[in-house]
Design a protein around this motif. Structure first.
Motif, PDB file in Angstrom:
ATOM      1  N   ARG B  37      -1.699   1.716  -1.598  1.00 53.68           N
ATOM      2  CA  ARG B  37      -3.278   2.337  -1.066  1.00 53.68           C
ATOM      3  C   ARG B  37      -3.258   3.478  -2.403  1.00 53.68           C
ATOM      4  N   HIS B  39      -6.350   4.775  -1.522  1.00 52.57           N
ATOM      5  CA  HIS B  39      -7.258   5.830  -0.554  1.00 52.57           C
ATOM      6  C   HIS B  39      -7.315   4.972   0.629  1.00 52.57           C
ATOM      7  N   GLN B  41      -9.841   3.523   1.727  1.00 50.72           N
ATOM      8  CA  GLN B  41     -10.447   2.515   2.175  1.00 50.72           C
ATOM      9  C   GLN B  41      -9.786   0.766   1.125  1.00 50.72           C
ATOM     10  N   GLY B  42      -8.693   1.445   0.427  1.00 48.19           N
ATOM     11  CA  GLY B  42      -8.190   0.518  -0.558  1.00 48.19           C
ATOM     12  C   GLY B  42      -6.842  -0.488  -0.037  1.00 48.19           C
ATOM     13  N   GLU B  43      -6.933  -1.484  -0.461  1.00 45.13           N
ATOM     14  CA  GLU B  43      -6.348  -2.774   0.118  1.00 45.13           C
ATOM     15  C   GLU B  43      -4.515  -2.704  -0.697  1.00 45.13           C
ATOM     16  N   ARG B  44      -3.622  -2.973   0.055  1.00 44.57           N
ATOM     17  CA  ARG B  44      -2.357  -2.976   0.099  1.00 44.57           C
ATOM     18  C   ARG B  44      -1.649  -3.562  -1.085  1.00 44.57           C
ATOM     19  N   THR B  69      -8.662  -3.381  -7.432  1.00 42.88           N
ATOM     20  CA  THR B  69      -7.949  -1.912  -7.395  1.00 42.88           C
ATOM     21  C   THR B  69      -7.619  -1.490  -8.613  1.00 42.88           C
ATOM     22  N   GLU B  72      -9.486   0.034 -10.881  1.00 45.89           N
ATOM     23  CA  GLU B  72      -9.877   1.055 -10.296  1.00 45.89           C
ATOM     24  C   GLU B  72      -8.563   2.106 -10.920  1.00 45.89           C
ATOM     25  N   LEU B  84      -2.320   7.521  -2.225  1.00 45.43           N
ATOM     26  CA  LEU B  84      -2.065   8.044  -1.148  1.00 45.43           C
ATOM     27  C   LEU B  84      -0.880   7.315  -0.853  1.00 45.43           C
ATOM     28  N   ASP B  85      -1.138   6.015  -0.460  1.00 42.37           N
ATOM     29  CA  ASP B  85       0.416   5.372   0.216  1.00 42.37           C
ATOM     30  C   ASP B  85       1.083   4.563  -0.674  1.00 42.37           C
ATOM     31  N   MET B  86       1.719   4.611  -0.394  1.00 44.43           N
ATOM     32  CA  MET B  86       3.655   4.138  -1.253  1.00 44.43           C
ATOM     33  C   MET B  86       4.544   3.442   0.071  1.00 44.43           C
ATOM     34  N   VAL B  87       4.884   2.873  -0.013  1.00 43.90           N
ATOM     35  CA  VAL B  87       5.873   1.642   0.448  1.00 43.90           C
ATOM     36  C   VAL B  87       7.228   0.913  -0.202  1.00 43.90           C
ATOM     37  N   ARG B 279     -14.976   6.357  -4.957  1.00 44.45           N
ATOM     38  CA  ARG B 279     -14.031   6.182  -4.294  1.00 44.45           C
ATOM     39  C   ARG B 279     -12.952   6.389  -4.432  1.00 44.45           C
TER      40      ARG B 279
END
Lengths: 451, 285
Positions: B37, B39, B41-44, B69, B72, B84-87, B279
């Motif tokens: 994700r 940021h 407002q981001g989608e996964r 995405t 961007e 921001l996020d990574m799983v 963003r």
């Protein structure tokens, strides 16, 4: 309690009830009989000292009241909103035998909100006892276990697979029933207590339970919650336009699809939305559909209104908002047009003899098939246990449904591994999961201090 | 937060990133993926892991800008910036074994996730035949890397601007016709390519593994958005897959589902183009 009018609230995601004023709370609290042998306390899965906190509210001593609640309940703002009080504390309230039961849930909510408004957030960070516990999952079971363990001196790390903590409280329960700011507030409270939260960590993949034990955690609590959404295994169920309730609610609640394209995650909702199922999650989906712009939200449930498993208040709210209940009907197939859903074919049902669950068994009536035209359907018929932790933790025993087997205190078949909540019991309530988290925390405390 | 250590362009709107993620990288096996994700407002977005670059403590991802995405990410996320996020790693690893002779077919950006599978198959002692393709020379990626781990490598372009003119499935069909035993096929690329490869191998029943990339939200089994029909049974690509027996996959149903948000995705891309990179945040997790 005052609440948003149905015709207003179906167009927003704001919370439905406004909550008590101080005067209203005192007035309600004064109705409490202060029974010498109160039944309400044992009606509460975490045994809140209800008469004591209500007496404190009646006397206007709100800070004392919230302190009483917090002695045993780490998430009062949440419980006050989503507990099924009518079948717990309020269900056994002596006042309820002749009059309306005391509004214990609403008073609990009032105390928690009062605390937040008055910024009574100073917490004593308990000294570390040098032992470490890993909590897997940050839903109600995990957060409760984490809080109790931290208060007992353990260093606690909570691993969450999503990017925010809260589990079902953030992805499942809608904003209008449980504002996400409230969950964040409770989670922030845990962080201030010294609990470490690691989001974006899927245990079983990035580390296994055994890895955690080898890396210096003295115990692991598994509170991974409900798992894979259950489907009906009907033709057409994988068409675009058919959502699991988990997906429908996650897109909306967690990913804020109702603010697309400001938020990147889309959702598509047609004029009519058909939700299949009769539980709380089905009510959440049907009411969410209206807020996403559906003109017509239909719940299809195979039994009659008496058997609807949802909380009375959820059904009432849904009805007020104009959700239509197509009872005694069951889907038989999903119909396709241009590669997408265009309708749900259902069949009428009648009730036969009671089945193993004690509820009357629904039987299809041949030749009564009918089609509900829709381009959006939500399947809300429960979840299967998630297989990942059992599969990657040799020696962890599960039952035939895949739920982790534990004793009454949450001890699994593997030493130093504990579990509680939906991964043990299957679908249950927030407060039951919290109760399980509490019992497991107590067991960890007893076992580690003993060893 | 995951810092971008290196970023380089491999082709038109095809970008390779090495992104800091040491724990994911150490645990990852060929065939697994991550969800990221960008940021708040981001989608996964699910993306297949290419490899772990241990000296950078990062994982390699190859991303084609197809939607808002990914565009961007190409435009606004540069070396030193943070995701921001990574799983991950998510999904089941590829089944690597000694099969004998294996054909690894890659199309477009599918060549990148094909690489670790071909590498591991080669190391497991298989005779690995690579068949890689792209629409034209500019779009062909990972030729060198795959060349280093394949015992034979065939390159195809749709327009004949490089290698042999034709589809990868044409070359696969030629290989199947040759007088030699092929024990297994991997096909990774656009759904239509994987479907074509499965049709080629179906008569001879040579096991053919495909890697699916359907719509996902959580990527951990919770939403069921990634479900596909495999042999008439509903499977979740994120936990049962992403690799499946291609002969059993309902590709047409999967492609229908993939198109479900096409309209919304086009709108999002259009809106983004009006204010690109507005963003991008450092974010807090």
């Amino acid at each position: 309690m005052r609440q948003q009018k149905p015709y207003v609230r179906v167009r927003n995601f704001d919370e439905v009830p406004f909550g008590y004023s101080e005067e209203e709370a005192i007035e309600e609290a004064k109705r409490c009989l202060q029974c010498q042998y109160p039944t309400c306390i044992s009606g509460c899965p975490v045994n809140v000292d209800i008469p004591r906190f209500i007496g404190q509210v009646a006397g206007g001593r709100f800070a004392a009241a919230i302190a009483t609640i917090r002695e045993t309940n780490n998430l009062p703002a949440i419980c006050g909103r989503v507990c099924p009080q009518e079948s717990q504390c309020e269900g056994v309230c002596a006042m309820g035998r002749k009059f309306d039961a005391l509004a214990i849930g609403r008073l609990e909510r009032f105390c928690a909100d009062w605390e937040a408004e008055h910024h009574l957030t100073s917490v004593d960070v308990p000294a570390s006892n040098g032992r470490r516990v890993a909590v897997i999952g940050s839903g109600p079971a995990g957060l409760t276990a984490a809080a109790d363990l931290r208060k007992a001196g353990f260093d606690v790390t909570v691993f969450e697979s999503f990017h925010v903590a809260g589990g079902v409280l953030v992805y499942g329960i809608p904003e209008f029933r449980l504002p996400k700011a409230i969950v964040r507030r409770e989670v922030d409270g845990l962080k201030r207590l010294g609990v470490t939260i690691e989001p974006n960590r899927l245990i079983g993949r990035v580390f296994t339970v055994d890895d955690l034990l080898e890396r210096g955690f003295d115990a692991v609590f598994v509170g991974t919650g409900a798992g894979l959404p259950r489907f009906l295994k009907l033709p057409g169920e994988s068409l675009g336009g058919v959502y699991s309730a988990n997906e429908f609610l996650t897109r909306t609640n967690l990913m804020r699809a109702y603010r697309f394209p400001e938020h990147d995650t889309p959702i598509r909702v047609s004029e009519r939305v058909v939700t299949i199922g009769g539980g709380n999650v089905a009510m959440d989906a049907a009411r969410t559909a209206l807020r996403l712009g559906a003109k017509n939200s239909v719940v299809v449930y195979r039994r009659s209104v008496e058997e609807l498993p949802a909380r009375a208040e959820e059904i009432e709210h849904a009805q007020e908002e104009g959700v239509f209940f197509q009872l005694l009907a069951n889907p038989v197939r999903f119909l396709e047009e241009d590669g997408e859903l265009c309708g749900v074919e259902c069949i009428e049902m009648k009730l036969g003899e009671p089945d193993a669950s004690g509820r009357r068994r629904p039987i299809p009536i041949e030749g009564t098939e009918f089609v509900i035209e829709t381009r959006t359907a939500v399947v809300a018929v429960g979840n299967e246990a998630h297989p990942l932790i059992p599969k990657t933790t040799p020696g962890l025993r599960v039952d035939s449904w895949g739920h982790i087997t534990t004793d009454d205190d949450g001890r699994t078949s593997q030493p130093r591994v504990y579990a509680g909540g939906d991964i043990v019991t299957g679908a249950a309530t927030v407060i039951e999961a919290m109760g399980a988290g509490k019992r497991a925390a107590a067991a960890i405390l007893a076992d580690l201090d003993g060893g | 937060m995951h810092r971008i250590r290196t970023k380089r362009t491999l082709g038109p709107h095809i970008t390779e990133y090495v992104i800091e993620a040491p724990d994911i990288g150490r645990a990852a096996r060929a065939g697994q993926f991550i969800v990221l994700r960008l940021h708040e407002q981001g989608e996964r977005v699910p993306l297949t892991i290419v490899e772990f670059v241990s000296h950078l403590r990062g994982i390699t991802l190859v991303v084609q800008s197809l939607g808002k995405t990914t565009q961007e990410m190409e435009d606004c996320f540069h070396e030193g910036d943070a995701i921001l996020d990574m799983v991950g790693p998510l999904g089941e690893p590829s089944e690597i074994d000694t099969f004998g002779t294996v054909v690894c077919v890659g199309g477009g950006v599918g060549n990148a996730p094909l690489f670790p599978i071909a590498r591991d198959l080669h190391e497991a002692g298989n005779h690995v035949i690579g068949v890689i393709g792209a629409r034209s020379r500019d779009y062909l990626i990972y030729e060198d890397k795959l060349g280093a781990v394949c015992d034979e490598l065939y390159v195809m372009t749709d327009d004949g601007s490089y290698g042999e003119q034709g589809f990868t499935s044409n070359r696969l069909a030629d290989l199947m016709d040759e007088e030699r035993r092929i024990d297994r096929v991997w096909a990774i690329g656009p759904p239509i390519m994987m479907k074509a490869c499965c049709e080629v191998t179906r008569p001879s029943k040579v096991p053919t593994v495909v890697s699916l990339n359907p719509l996902m939200v959580d990527g951990t089994g919770m939403c069921g958005g990634c479900r596909v029909e495999v042999g008439g049974v509903t499977r979740f690509a994120c936990v049962d897959g992403p690799e499946f027996d291609g002969h059993l996959v309902d590709f047409d149903g999967m492609m229908d589902r993939l198109r479900f948000y096409a309209g919304a995705e086009a709108d999002a891309l259009e809106q983004y183009a009006e204010h690109p990179c507005s963003r991008r945040t450092e974010g807090t997790s």
